[in-house]
Scaffold this motif. Structure first.
Motif, PDB file in Angstrom:
ATOM      1  N   VAL A   1       7.099  -3.949 -14.327  1.00 39.86           N
ATOM      2  CA  VAL A   1       7.701  -4.651 -12.997  1.00 39.86           C
ATOM      3  C   VAL A   1       6.680  -5.759 -12.430  1.00 39.86           C
ATOM      4  N   HIS A   2       7.115  -6.902 -12.288  1.00 39.91           N
ATOM      5  CA  HIS A   2       6.301  -7.726 -11.743  1.00 39.91           C
ATOM      6  C   HIS A   2       6.234  -7.793 -10.220  1.00 39.91           C
ATOM      7  N   LEU A   3       4.728  -7.487  -9.773  1.00 38.43           N
ATOM      8  CA  LEU A   3       4.409  -7.371  -8.356  1.00 38.43           C
ATOM      9  C   LEU A   3       3.735  -8.750  -7.895  1.00 38.43           C
ATOM     10  N   PRO A   4       4.506  -9.858  -7.719  1.00 36.92           N
ATOM     11  CA  PRO A   4       3.467 -10.919  -7.039  1.00 36.92           C
ATOM     12  C   PRO A   4       2.935 -10.719  -5.629  1.00 36.92           C
ATOM     13  N   ARG A   5       1.823 -11.453  -5.522  1.00 40.70           N
ATOM     14  CA  ARG A   5       1.452 -11.261  -4.216  1.00 40.70           C
ATOM     15  C   ARG A   5       2.239 -12.110  -3.217  1.00 40.70           C
TER      16      ARG A   5
ATOM     17  N   GLU B   1      -5.299 -16.169   3.066  1.00 40.72           N
ATOM     18  CA  GLU B   1      -5.327 -16.982   4.110  1.00 40.72           C
ATOM     19  C   GLU B   1      -6.026 -16.398   5.304  1.00 40.72           C
ATOM     20  N   HIS B   2      -5.825 -15.221   5.784  1.00 37.91           N
ATOM     21  CA  HIS B   2      -6.587 -14.374   6.792  1.00 37.91           C
ATOM     22  C   HIS B   2      -7.115 -13.056   6.234  1.00 37.91           C
ATOM     23  N   PRO B   3      -8.082 -12.794   7.150  1.00 37.19           N
ATOM     24  CA  PRO B   3      -8.637 -11.429   6.819  1.00 37.19           C
ATOM     25  C   PRO B   3      -7.586 -10.362   6.903  1.00 37.19           C
ATOM     26  N   PRO B   4      -7.732  -9.178   6.174  1.00 44.47           N
ATOM     27  CA  PRO B   4      -6.473  -8.233   6.359  1.00 44.47           C
ATOM     28  C   PRO B   4      -6.594  -7.507   7.450  1.00 44.47           C
ATOM     29  N   VAL B   5      -5.491  -7.409   7.993  1.00 44.12           N
ATOM     30  CA  VAL B   5      -5.219  -6.774   9.435  1.00 44.12           C
ATOM     31  C   VAL B   5      -5.053  -5.065   9.216  1.00 44.12           C
ATOM     32  N   LYS B   6      -5.667  -4.654   9.957  1.00 46.38           N
ATOM     33  CA  LYS B   6      -5.533  -2.992   9.756  1.00 46.38           C
ATOM     34  C   LYS B   6      -4.160  -2.570  10.204  1.00 46.38           C
ATOM     35  N   ASN B   7      -3.404  -1.628   9.391  1.00 51.08           N
ATOM     36  CA  ASN B   7      -2.032  -1.408   9.641  1.00 51.08           C
ATOM     37  C   ASN B   7      -1.093  -2.543   9.645  1.00 51.08           C
ATOM     38  N   GLY B   8      -1.527  -3.634   9.028  1.00 47.40           N
ATOM     39  CA  GLY B   8      -0.663  -4.698   9.025  1.00 47.40           C
ATOM     40  C   GLY B   8       0.125  -4.731   7.641  1.00 47.40           C
ATOM     41  N   PRO B   9       1.100  -5.632   7.614  1.00 46.55           N
ATOM     42  CA  PRO B   9       1.793  -5.782   6.117  1.00 46.55           C
ATOM     43  C   PRO B   9       1.013  -5.655   5.028  1.00 46.55           C
TER      44      PRO B   9
ATOM     45  N   LEU C   1       0.032  -7.339   1.839  1.00 43.20           N
ATOM     46  CA  LEU C   1       0.347  -8.470   1.083  1.00 43.20           C
ATOM     47  C   LEU C   1      -0.125  -8.605  -0.354  1.00 43.20           C
ATOM     48  N   GLY C   2      -0.546  -7.395  -0.854  1.00 43.55           N
ATOM     49  CA  GLY C   2      -1.112  -7.484  -2.443  1.00 43.55           C
ATOM     50  C   GLY C   2       0.079  -7.568  -3.147  1.00 43.55           C
ATOM     51  N   GLY C   3       1.322  -7.211  -2.854  1.00 43.66           N
ATOM     52  CA  GLY C   3       2.506  -7.233  -3.757  1.00 43.66           C
ATOM     53  C   GLY C   3       2.964  -5.784  -4.115  1.00 43.66           C
ATOM     54  N   TYR C   4       2.226  -4.817  -3.688  1.00 44.30           N
ATOM     55  CA  TYR C   4       2.605  -3.347  -4.127  1.00 44.30           C
ATOM     56  C   TYR C   4       2.451  -2.572  -2.884  1.00 44.30           C
ATOM     57  N   GLY C   5       2.797  -3.113  -1.549  1.00 44.72           N
ATOM     58  CA  GLY C   5       3.252  -2.249  -0.591  1.00 44.72           C
ATOM     59  C   GLY C   5       4.607  -1.554  -0.703  1.00 44.72           C
ATOM     60  N   ALA C   6       4.817  -0.771   0.247  1.00 45.96           N
ATOM     61  CA  ALA C   6       5.970   0.382   0.148  1.00 45.96           C
ATOM     62  C   ALA C   6       7.224  -0.699  -0.034  1.00 45.96           C
TER      63      ALA C   6
END
Length: 472
Positions: free
Chosen positions: A324-328, A334-342, A344-349
């Motif tokens: 299964v291809h999971l692109p970012r 582009e920005h620092p990761p946001v806690k409880n944010g979306p 963006l790594g490609g394999y969120g829920a």
């Protein structure tokens, strides 16, 4: 009344009652009885959470958490019920009620089936005195009896300095090179006692396990019986507050680094927030276990650097593999990761559900009955996935990779193409399809040297023939 005005006989009784008893601090609000604490630790041993165990025995959640934390997760008292030799809390409650009714010592003794001397001593020794006179209360009497019954022993690591130095050196000694030169390791932050050992660097130490230390003592000191200690005593010195022998921060030298012992039953089939009792592997259909029927899959992620991953699906009967291809996602890096944010790594829920559904729905419904997944949070949206695809999702037990053996074996094969420590996002969907095609056309010993593609193709062909026969 002054002590000098008290009759000598009463003063002798006072001295007898207080003999061999140390001064007792004011209890404030007396602690719950040992029967309550014993039931609390029984529930902990059964795998119940601290909050649920506290509420079940009738104490507040903060009190239960304090009991668990101060004891290091280890029961501080025996869980076996005491013999009937000693008065129970229920009997003390009965004594308090009968005394309030004006019953005498012998009448109370006949009611409880006890010796009158037992009731007389209990009424004097364990009565509350804060009101200026003897007043019998069951809770205070139980607390006084429990305090008087304590027989604390000096810990072996406190009394034997030589043994303590040996244990501490093997547990927390400095790491050295082959030539004996000390190696400092990483600079570590101050230990805060939190139960999150893997979230930060830990000090490098010799880190022998307590069991290794305990058994090695017999080899290093075969003739010195004073140099003996059980591994459980070492764990108690580390986990339980107030033991005084080893500092609590030395738990960071244990392999797990836990500041509290984790009860064994809690780690067995402990569901995460997204894993309910209805989707654990024990609820999976029996036909999935014997591999006789196609359509049951195992899945997991192959993880790379920089939050990159590839999803893997393996059919249990044919060993057919789908990657299964999971692109970012847009905005990654582009920005620092946001806690409880979306994610963006490609394999969120959300992204995982979409990619997995797109891959699995290319197959007939008869060949995508169930998926057995690891406990990862990437499939926390499994309920929505099941509604969308009709494929039921089940989760393996924690730390049990053998429950997904086909998938684990396939992931090992995939590391030939996607080594650890590499960025997996550089590979396109076509690249993944090519690798899956390669694996599916390798002959397998377990398939009688057929290829997964051939066995899976036979299953597809049998479905088509069954469909034609039904139509005709």
């Amino acid at each position: 009344m002054k002590t000098s005005e008290v009759p000598e006989g009463m003063r002798r009784q006072w001295r007898a009652d207080r003999a061999l008893r140390p001064a007792m601090r004011s209890p404030g609000r007396p602690q719950p009885s040992r029967a309550v604490q014993r039931q609390f630790w029984r529930l902990i041993a059964a795998g119940v959470t601290t909050a649920e165990a506290a509420l079940a025995v009738g104490v507040s959640v903060p009190v239960g958490s304090r009991w668990f934390r101060h004891a290091g997760g280890m029961p501080p008292l025996t869980l076996t019920e005491p013999t009937g030799r000693y008065l129970s809390f229920e009997e003390r409650e009965e004594i308090a009620i009968l005394r309030a009714q004006g019953r005498g010592v012998r009448s109370i003794a006949r009611t409880l089936g006890r010796d009158p001397g037992t009731i007389s001593r209990e009424s004097r020794r364990n009565a509350a005195t804060r009101s200026g006179k003897l007043e019998y209360r069951a809770t205070v009497a139980q607390w006084k009896a429990q305090e008087a019954a304590k027989r604390p022993k000096t810990a072996k690591l406190v009394a034997n300095l030589r043994l303590r130095d040996y244990v501490q050196d093997r547990l927390s000694g400095k790491v050295t090179g082959p030539d004996g030169t000390p190696v400092e390791g990483p600079v570590t932050p101050t230990w805060k006692g939190l139960n999150k050992p893997r979230r930060q660097d830990r000090r490098w130490a010799t880190s022998w396990s307590p069991e290794q230390i305990s058994h090695r003592l017999k080899l290093d000191f075969p003739d010195d019986e004073s140099m003996r200690i059980s591994h459980e005593a070492i764990y108690q010195a580390l986990f339980i507050e107030g033991r005084g022998a080893l500092k609590r921060e030395l738990v960071a030298c244990l392999r797990t680094g836990r500041a509290l012992r984790q009860p064994r039953e809690r780690s067995r089939n402990k569901p995460g927030g997204h894993v309910g009792a209805e989707v654990v592997i024990s609820q999976r259909p029996a036909e999935a276990a014997d591999r006789a029927v196609p359509g049951h899959w195992e899945g997991d992620l192959v993880i790379g650097t920089g939050r990159s991953a590839i999803g893997t699906l393996v059919e249990r009967r044919s060993r057919a593999t789908i990657l299964v291809h999971l692109p970012r996602l847009d905005g990654w890096g582009e920005h620092p990761p946001v806690k409880n944010g979306p994610a963006l790594g490609g394999y969120g829920a959300v992204a995982m559900n979409a990619a997995l559904a797109a891959a699995i729905t290319t197959l007939p419904q008869q060949l995508r009955k169930t998926i057995t997944w690891d406990r990862g949070k990437e499939l926390s949206g499994h309920a929505a996935f099941t509604l969308e695809t009709g494929t039921k999702v089940f989760f393996a037990d924690p730390h049990s990779p053998w429950q997904r053996p086909t998938n684990e074996n396939t992931n090992g094969l995939l590391r030939q193409y996607f080594p650890k420590g590499t960025d997996l996002s550089r590979w396109s969907a076509d690249d993944l399809e090519a690798v899956a095609h390669t694996l599916n056309n390798r002959p397998r010993k377990t398939l009688g040297w057929k290829t997964p593609a051939e066995v899976f193709g036979e299953a597809l062909q049998s479905l088509k023939q069954a469909g034609v026969a039904t139509t005709g």
